[in-house]
Design a protein around this motif. Sequence first.
Motif, PDB file in Angstrom:
ATOM      1  N   GLU A  32      60.499  62.131  11.279  1.00 38.99           N
ATOM      2  CA  GLU A  32      59.060  62.388  11.272  1.00 38.99           C
ATOM      3  C   GLU A  32      58.716  63.554  10.348  1.00 38.99           C
ATOM      4  O   GLU A  32      57.712  63.522   9.627  1.00 38.99           O
ATOM      5  CB  GLU A  32      58.583  62.689  12.694  1.00 38.99           C
ATOM      6  N   VAL A  76      62.501  73.552  16.537  1.00 35.92           N
ATOM      7  CA  VAL A  76      62.022  72.464  17.394  1.00 35.92           C
ATOM      8  C   VAL A  76      63.050  72.223  18.493  1.00 35.92           C
ATOM      9  O   VAL A  76      64.235  72.050  18.212  1.00 35.92           O
ATOM     10  CB  VAL A  76      61.811  71.162  16.594  1.00 35.92           C
ATOM     11  N   CYS A  96      63.704  69.547  21.593  1.00 36.11           N
ATOM     12  CA  CYS A  96      63.247  68.249  22.089  1.00 36.11           C
ATOM     13  C   CYS A  96      64.397  67.572  22.829  1.00 36.11           C
ATOM     14  O   CYS A  96      65.532  68.057  22.793  1.00 36.11           O
ATOM     15  CB  CYS A  96      62.779  67.375  20.915  1.00 36.11           C
ATOM     16  N   ASP A 106      58.948  70.164  22.750  1.00 32.38           N
ATOM     17  CA  ASP A 106      58.524  68.796  23.042  1.00 32.38           C
ATOM     18  C   ASP A 106      58.815  68.462  24.503  1.00 32.38           C
ATOM     19  O   ASP A 106      59.743  69.015  25.108  1.00 32.38           O
ATOM     20  CB  ASP A 106      59.267  67.824  22.123  1.00 32.38           C
ATOM     21  N   TRP A 123      62.827  63.124  15.272  1.00 32.75           N
ATOM     22  CA  TRP A 123      62.048  64.295  14.847  1.00 32.75           C
ATOM     23  C   TRP A 123      62.317  64.612  13.370  1.00 32.75           C
ATOM     24  O   TRP A 123      61.390  64.900  12.601  1.00 32.75           O
ATOM     25  CB  TRP A 123      62.392  65.498  15.719  1.00 32.75           C
ATOM     26  N   THR A 165      53.825  64.402  17.860  1.00 29.22           N
ATOM     27  CA  THR A 165      54.707  64.961  16.827  1.00 29.22           C
ATOM     28  C   THR A 165      53.948  65.184  15.536  1.00 29.22           C
ATOM     29  O   THR A 165      54.035  66.253  14.915  1.00 29.22           O
ATOM     30  CB  THR A 165      55.888  64.003  16.589  1.00 29.22           C
ATOM     31  N   THR A 200      66.329  63.741  18.434  1.00 24.67           N
ATOM     32  CA  THR A 200      66.452  64.754  17.376  1.00 24.67           C
ATOM     33  C   THR A 200      66.376  64.102  15.995  1.00 24.67           C
ATOM     34  O   THR A 200      65.721  64.627  15.092  1.00 24.67           O
ATOM     35  CB  THR A 200      67.773  65.526  17.520  1.00 24.67           C
ATOM     36  N   ILE A 245      66.102  71.600  14.290  1.00 25.69           N
ATOM     37  CA  ILE A 245      65.857  70.747  15.453  1.00 25.69           C
ATOM     38  C   ILE A 245      67.081  70.768  16.355  1.00 25.69           C
ATOM     39  O   ILE A 245      68.201  70.548  15.889  1.00 25.69           O
ATOM     40  CB  ILE A 245      65.547  69.305  15.004  1.00 25.69           C
TER      41      ILE A 245
END
Length: 710
Positions: free
Chosen positions: A109, A96, A98, A282, A106, A76, A103, A178
């Motif tokens: 991050e 994004v 994933c 991802d 993410w 990530t 979520t 995301i």
Amino acid sequence: METTFDYLRQFGPALAERIRETYPPLQSTKDPLAPTLATLLRKALPAQALAITGTAKYLRKAKAARIVAECGAGKTFMALGTIHVLAEGRPTATLVMCPSHITHKWAREVLLTIPRARTFLIEDMRNGGDPSRPHGICEVKLSKGRTVYESKRLTLSEMRRMGRKEWRRRFPGPTFFITGKDKAKLGYFWEHVFLKAKSGPNLGGVVNPDSGTAILDSEMQKLTALDFTDKLKVSEALTSPCGGTTRFSALWQADRERIQRMAPIEFIGRYMRGWFDFAIADELHQLAGDTAQGNGLGVLGRAAQRLIALTGTLMGGYADDLFNIFWRMEPHVMVREGLAYGGQGRRDFQEQYGVLETIERVDESDNACSRATKKTVRVLRKPGASPLLFGKFLMNTTAFLSLEDISDNLPRYDESVISVDMDDALQQAYEQLEEDIRSAMKAHRGNKSLMSILLNTLLLYPDHPYDFDEIWARALDPMTKEYVKFLVTEPEKLTREALYAKERALVADVKEELRQGRRCQIYATYTGEKDVTLRLETVLRQDGIRVAVLRSSVPTDKREDWYDRQLKAGVEVVICHPKLVETGLDLLAFPTLYFYETGYSLHTLRQASRRWWRIGQRFPVRVNFVTYSGTMQETCLRLMGKKMLVALMMEGKFSGEGLQALDTDEDLMSAMARELVEKARIGESADAVWRELGGKREEVLPRQAAGSIT
């Protein structure tokens, strides 16, 4: 010098130097790193900085790239760092996709890594719904280290109307959208659409609402209302009269009585092509199938100008695992290689870059006045991949990062096998069960359904030797050509009150780990009617251990919070199926891990065993495989170790197990069945295979001194 590995071990350095001269790396360790890395909110490790800079260099001229890094190596962070380097301070929009349960991770991050970033979660695209739950596109921010929803709400329709230019005017910094890959695919419920003719030649029959004519199938036969009872979409291609155009006619529509929604990823693919600057996919290995989630990878490629895909386990052992991935990320390369999309192209790909085994069976027979032979040919795909696959498709497009590249920042990692002898009563019951099953499999060779039922019985019975009923199976009767049931065996029912040897060994080991201050995680794969996790919970509680069981009923996006609540409640041991925590979660508080049962999936085993050994872990990690010696459990574990060596060889790690020879069976279950029928338990034990695996890891990853939590 007898093997390829012996040759490579002796001449490897010279070959590596020649390769570097012929194919100089895009980013070497001597090249300067991207200066914008210094402006990230978190500092990149040297190996991560090298991968980020190299990937960014490649994406300045290419559309898609992959980062393959072991679980815990910071995929990530590297993807976000690459986007930050490419953006160079300009406003950007990144999509994004994933797994849904990470979520919020993410989003966290992103906010902890990218300066001035704003993050939005794409929850759904629907009308109505529970007003207490988030809908549409919701902005999230950090509060005391956790993500919380802000009042800002958007919709994909508004973003489409706004356009890229207006969006950048309103949001002049980096923005990230995301979405969970399973939520992104969810669209409307549909229903069949047709009319019944009230007059004319089709009176009483079904007709197409677009043309008013009868609906025909591929054999030009008229369809009836009974043909619309299955949940299978029907359509026609209508051609206008007098040489008119041909158009698609869908004989279905949205069900207005149910949820009114559209799949977000479908909307983005249709109406927002090229709207995003970057896209990140991802867990790439989960997008390799012919599924709605897999098709989402292709949508990301159309929706964004640059695509970055991340995975920790690129291959499952077969070359064609990568076929759909290459088509969705680099279709021009596949076209250049002359490979068509679909089943035939996949077979051609496996033939060129994988391993196929052709089995011919020749039967002689007597005709009325001559002899004849009947030949049956069966083609099986085998584990393995050609070196050309790496050279043509991966070497130029993929950044590889291993945990040994960042080993200075990780604690010691140990894997070991705890092999336990069965109690006498269980031993006798198991041996009788095994003999009955062996006889049934010899009598019905090649029966895949029988193989699955019986092997799962042998794996489960030692851990749950009670509540078993008669085991029946089906086989084809050659006389009647119909399937008939037959009794295989009736396992002996032992008492559930006893504490069996494997359970005693587990309890003793767990208590020793807890004495050292080390919390424990236990994996068990049988969680259905004969629930091993419930049994383990009971056994551990009887010894005064504080235990919690993670069930699949806990929503995927709530599992991280679930673990936090258990820690606050003083739980010492957590039990669950390994698939429930396979991806995304950072479970650093449980440095000791037990595989009470492993299952068959190498992807799951590799991912689940790395939830603890990752950046941020301060304590030595111990992974223990608990098994009964001399049983199918030990056979399964040994073969999993063999497959692990092959898979690591595919990723350029370790040594000659995969180079010398691949396993002779087409899959793990077939290998287990062969060993059962032929009593082929000769040679290496599971413990020996996993010791070899640990030894090879130690050659490339020097271990630190062992220690305990204090």
